[in-house]
Design a protein around this motif. Sequence first.
Motif, PDB file in Angstrom:
ATOM      1  N   GLY A  59       0.805  -1.217   0.000  1.00 60.79           N
ATOM      2  CA  GLY A  59       0.000   0.000   0.000  1.00 60.79           C
ATOM      3  C   GLY A  59       0.832   1.258   0.000  1.00 60.79           C
ATOM      4  O   GLY A  59       1.902   1.303   0.597  1.00 60.79           O
ATOM      5  N   ALA A  60       0.321   2.266  -0.694  1.00 56.28           N
ATOM      6  CA  ALA A  60       0.992   3.559  -0.768  1.00 56.28           C
ATOM      7  C   ALA A  60      -0.020   4.623  -1.135  1.00 56.28           C
ATOM      8  O   ALA A  60      -0.970   4.361  -1.876  1.00 56.28           O
ATOM      9  CB  ALA A  60       2.109   3.518  -1.815  1.00 56.28           C
ATOM     10  N   ASN A  61       0.183   5.818  -0.607  1.00 55.81           N
ATOM     11  CA  ASN A  61      -0.607   6.958  -1.041  1.00 55.81           C
ATOM     12  C   ASN A  61       0.109   7.562  -2.234  1.00 55.81           C
ATOM     13  O   ASN A  61       1.321   7.802  -2.170  1.00 55.81           O
ATOM     14  CB  ASN A  61      -0.741   7.992   0.071  1.00 55.81           C
ATOM     15  CG  ASN A  61      -1.595   7.478   1.210  1.00 55.81           C
ATOM     16  OD1 ASN A  61      -2.493   6.678   1.005  1.00 55.81           O
ATOM     17  ND2 ASN A  61      -1.316   7.918   2.418  1.00 55.81           N
ATOM     18  N   VAL A  62      -0.606   7.786  -3.329  1.00 54.85           N
ATOM     19  CA  VAL A  62       0.004   8.327  -4.536  1.00 54.85           C
ATOM     20  C   VAL A  62      -0.774   9.551  -5.003  1.00 54.85           C
ATOM     21  O   VAL A  62      -1.970   9.672  -4.755  1.00 54.85           O
ATOM     22  CB  VAL A  62       0.066   7.280  -5.678  1.00 54.85           C
ATOM     23  CG1 VAL A  62       0.918   6.092  -5.265  1.00 54.85           C
ATOM     24  CG2 VAL A  62      -1.314   6.820  -6.101  1.00 54.85           C
ATOM     25  N   THR A  63      -0.071  10.441  -5.647  1.00 52.58           N
ATOM     26  CA  THR A  63      -0.692  11.640  -6.222  1.00 52.58           C
ATOM     27  C   THR A  63      -0.958  11.381  -7.697  1.00 52.58           C
ATOM     28  O   THR A  63      -0.094  10.896  -8.418  1.00 52.58           O
ATOM     29  CB  THR A  63       0.222  12.867  -6.046  1.00 52.58           C
ATOM     30  OG1 THR A  63       0.446  13.056  -4.645  1.00 52.58           O
ATOM     31  CG2 THR A  63      -0.406  14.114  -6.626  1.00 52.58           C
ATOM     32  N   VAL A  64      -2.169  11.709  -8.120  1.00 52.23           N
ATOM     33  CA  VAL A  64      -2.590  11.513  -9.502  1.00 52.23           C
ATOM     34  C   VAL A  64      -3.073  12.856 -10.027  1.00 52.23           C
ATOM     35  O   VAL A  64      -3.837  13.554  -9.348  1.00 52.23           O
ATOM     36  CB  VAL A  64      -3.735  10.476  -9.589  1.00 52.23           C
ATOM     37  CG1 VAL A  64      -4.157  10.256 -11.034  1.00 52.23           C
ATOM     38  CG2 VAL A  64      -3.323   9.155  -8.936  1.00 52.23           C
TER      39      VAL A  64
END
Length: 189
Positions: A59-64
């Motif tokens: 899991g990871a928080n990503v910017t889109v």
Amino acid sequence: MRTRTRTALTSALALASASALTLGLASSASAATAGRTVTDGTRSYTLSLTAPNTAAATGANVTVGGTGYNPDQGVYVGLCAIPAGVNTADPATWNSKPTPCLGGQDETGTTGASHWVNSDWYWMSPSSSSPFTEANGLGSFSVQIHVKAKISDTVTCGQSGVTCAIVTRADHFDSSDRKYDVYVPVTFQ
């Protein structure tokens, strides 16, 4: 003594700056951009979606980010399995709804796995939605979503032939409309 301390401090700052620049370049290099041109009514939109192409399996928080969208058409941004028959490099094959998606159609914002971008109803779900930033009749966005390889109890990206992508797709007001589908394939490490 002061000169040596200043020199050491200057060297440390230079090294930290170089490291930060290198990290910035590495994260930029791991991003991919996909796009397509669509006609909606009498207007044409050139959609562009930028997202990481690799992420941690746990899991990871990503910017889109996205540009060129119709601000009158809400979209979901999330991680979905790529449907059979869809070639992410060929928009002509994007005829099936990207599904299943991590967190499902998360209209309440409880999972953080998707984000609803729309200019009319974003206030209904303030934790997981936002309006488009509008300029010259076009919508853009930059959002964070949480991604992980296991998108459901039975579907895991990278296993049993399942490939996944970070996507945009028309929101629940027009969920059968494939014009706003854009795929950035992602693999998990």
